[in-house]
Design an enzyme around this catalytic site. Structure first.
Site, mmCIF file in Angstrom:
data_model
loop_
_atom_site.group_PDB
_atom_site.id
_atom_site.type_symbol
_atom_site.label_atom_id
_atom_site.label_comp_id
_atom_site.label_asym_id
_atom_site.label_seq_id
_atom_site.Cartn_x
_atom_site.Cartn_y
_atom_site.Cartn_z
ATOM 1 N N ASP A 51 0.826 -1.198 0.000
ATOM 2 C CA ASP A 51 0.000 0.000 0.000
ATOM 3 C C ASP A 51 0.867 1.257 0.000
ATOM 4 O OD1 ASP A 51 -2.678 1.408 0.491
ATOM 5 O OD2 ASP A 51 -1.543 2.018 2.266
ATOM 6 N N GLU A 123 -1.824 -5.335 -4.085
ATOM 7 C CA GLU A 123 -0.867 -4.591 -3.262
ATOM 8 C C GLU A 123 0.201 -5.529 -2.700
ATOM 9 O OE1 GLU A 123 -3.401 -0.784 -1.589
ATOM 10 O OE2 GLU A 123 -3.474 -2.654 -0.443
#
Length: 236
Positions: A51, A123
């Site tokens: 992220d 991610e």
């Protein structure tokens, strides 16, 4: 399994020196729980790292691509690109759902199609690439996946309204409006996770989770739509 991993590596444009990282990025917590094998862990820690890496690399792309945009415009567009809807869309271009290791319960609840899982795994994969080969390799993957969207902000939608689609479908069939029931709320105050169920005339037709009630209801509606398509396909 090795052939599937090679297929995914080709789609990612990266061959892993450490395949364990790739497997971890693809492993949902439910798979570890049901298999009873600790292995290399699930994707959650990698997702946390990915992220942050994604946010930085998207900021870099936007900073270079739009020299006349101010901070507010850049931040807003980055948020849209890094949102669950856009990430799930990018994951689908890789057919990522086909490679995720899920427990039986998640498989039966159409886990491979859930935006939340697809976004999280994407991610995690970015973090795995970064740990395997460094920032340049991670940057190449982000450019590969997002350059088209970066160049065409008008094509980045804020998200598909699955709740409206579901309402329209049920109305067309003469059914009553779907109801959304909160099943569970978990996590710390700054990072809540909501789990909703869709009910039609009291019967569950789908469920989903998200980091806001709105996202969780949209995920539940998306699964309900997917379940309807599966039933229609069997009947047809």
């Amino acid at each position: 399994m090795d052939s599937k991993l090679q297929q995914l590596e080709q789609l990612l444009g990266h061959s892993f020196a450490d395949r364990a990282l790739l497997l971890q990025a693809l492993t949902h917590p439910s798979f570890l729980h049901e298999s009873g094998q600790p292995g290399n862990g699930d994707y959650q820690r990698l997702e946390f790292l990915g992220d942050s890496i994604l946010g930085m690399l998207l900021a870099e792309q936007l900073f270079r691509h739009y020299p006349d945009w101010d901070e507010g415009a850049l931040s807003q567009f980055r948020s849209r690109l890094a949102g669950q809807d856009a990430l799930a869309d990018r994951a689908r271009t890789l057919n990522l759902g086909d490679f995720i290791l899920l427990g039986r319960g998640e498989r039966q609840s159409a886990g491979r199609a859930k935006d939340s899982i697809l976004a999280d795994v994407l991610e995690a994969l970015l973090a795995a690439v970064y740990l395997d080969a460094g920032l340049d390799a991670a940057r190449a993957l982000v450019v590969r996946l997002f350059s088209g969207l970066v160049a065409a902000p008008q094509d980045v939608k804020l998200g598909r309204d699955f709740k409206s689609q579901l309402q329209e479908l049920f109305s067309a069939c003469g059914a009553c409006s779907p109801e959304y029931k909160l099943l569970e709320e978990s996590g710390p105050p700054h990072d809540r996770l909501y789990h909703f169920q869709v009910l039609l005339e009291g019967r569950p037709v789908g469920q989903g989770q998200g980091k806001s009630k709105k996202l969780a209801q949209q995920a539940a509606a998306a699964q309900a739509l997917e379940n309807v398509r599966i039933v229609e396909g069997r009947i047809g």
